[in-house]
Design a protein around this motif. Structure first.
Motif, PDB file in Angstrom:
ATOM      1  N   UNK A  16     -10.224 -35.992  27.074  1.00 32.73           N
ATOM      2  CA  UNK A  16     -10.272 -34.722  26.381  1.00 32.73           C
ATOM      3  C   UNK A  16      -9.385 -33.665  27.020  1.00 32.73           C
ATOM      4  N   UNK A  17      -9.480 -32.444  26.479  1.00 31.42           N
ATOM      5  CA  UNK A  17      -8.631 -31.343  26.920  1.00 31.42           C
ATOM      6  C   UNK A  17      -9.444 -30.075  27.133  1.00 31.42           C
ATOM      7  N   UNK A  18      -8.961 -29.226  28.028  1.00 33.58           N
ATOM      8  CA  UNK A  18      -9.507 -27.900  28.269  1.00 33.58           C
ATOM      9  C   UNK A  18      -8.361 -26.957  28.594  1.00 33.58           C
ATOM     10  N   UNK A  19      -8.574 -25.656  28.359  1.00 31.62           N
ATOM     11  CA  UNK A  19      -7.623 -24.644  28.779  1.00 31.62           C
ATOM     12  C   UNK A  19      -8.336 -23.590  29.606  1.00 31.62           C
ATOM     13  N   UNK A  20      -7.899 -23.420  30.844  1.00 31.23           N
ATOM     14  CA  UNK A  20      -8.428 -22.402  31.730  1.00 31.23           C
ATOM     15  C   UNK A  20      -7.593 -21.129  31.625  1.00 31.23           C
TER      16      UNK A  20
END
Length: 120
Positions: A16-20
């Protein structure tokens, strides 16, 4: 005096992906560097990525090709887009700002950290 406020951490499955995000405020010098570090349980804090005020970037080998660092100078905000996440990416992620004067670091600041957990 600088304050760094981080957001965007959470729980995600492998792949999956995340953006901080990290929003900076205060006395930010025109020549500076913003970056991300991370620390997993039982491990030392390690450097992840850096972006300079001129726009150049640098990445740790472990995240090259998967993570992208960027910044919005109008908002004094730095981002870390994380793709193809792996369980070994699980850590507390910290935002960092370095102000430069006379060719060297004059002051350094840290955010409070945000937890990223990648399930297997």
């Amino acid at each position: 005096q600088v304050q760094l406020v981080e957001s965007g951490g959470g729980l995600v499955e492998t792949g999956g992906s995340l953006r901080l995000s990290c929003a900076a405020s205060g006395s930010i010098y025109s020549i500076n560097a913003m970056g991300w570090y991370r620390q997993a349980p039982g491990s030392q804090r390690e450097w992840v990525a850096t972006i300079y005020s001129g726009g150049s970037t640098s990445y740790a080998d472990s995240v090259k090709g998967r993570f992208t660092i960027s910044r919005d100078n109008a908002k004094n905000t730095v981002y870390l887009k994380m793709n193809s996440l792996k369980p070994e990416d699980t850590a507390v992620y910290y935002c960092n700002l370095k102000n430069y004067r006379n060719g060297g670091v004059s002051y350094e600041y840290w955010g409070q950290g945000t937890q990223v957990t990648v399930s297997s």
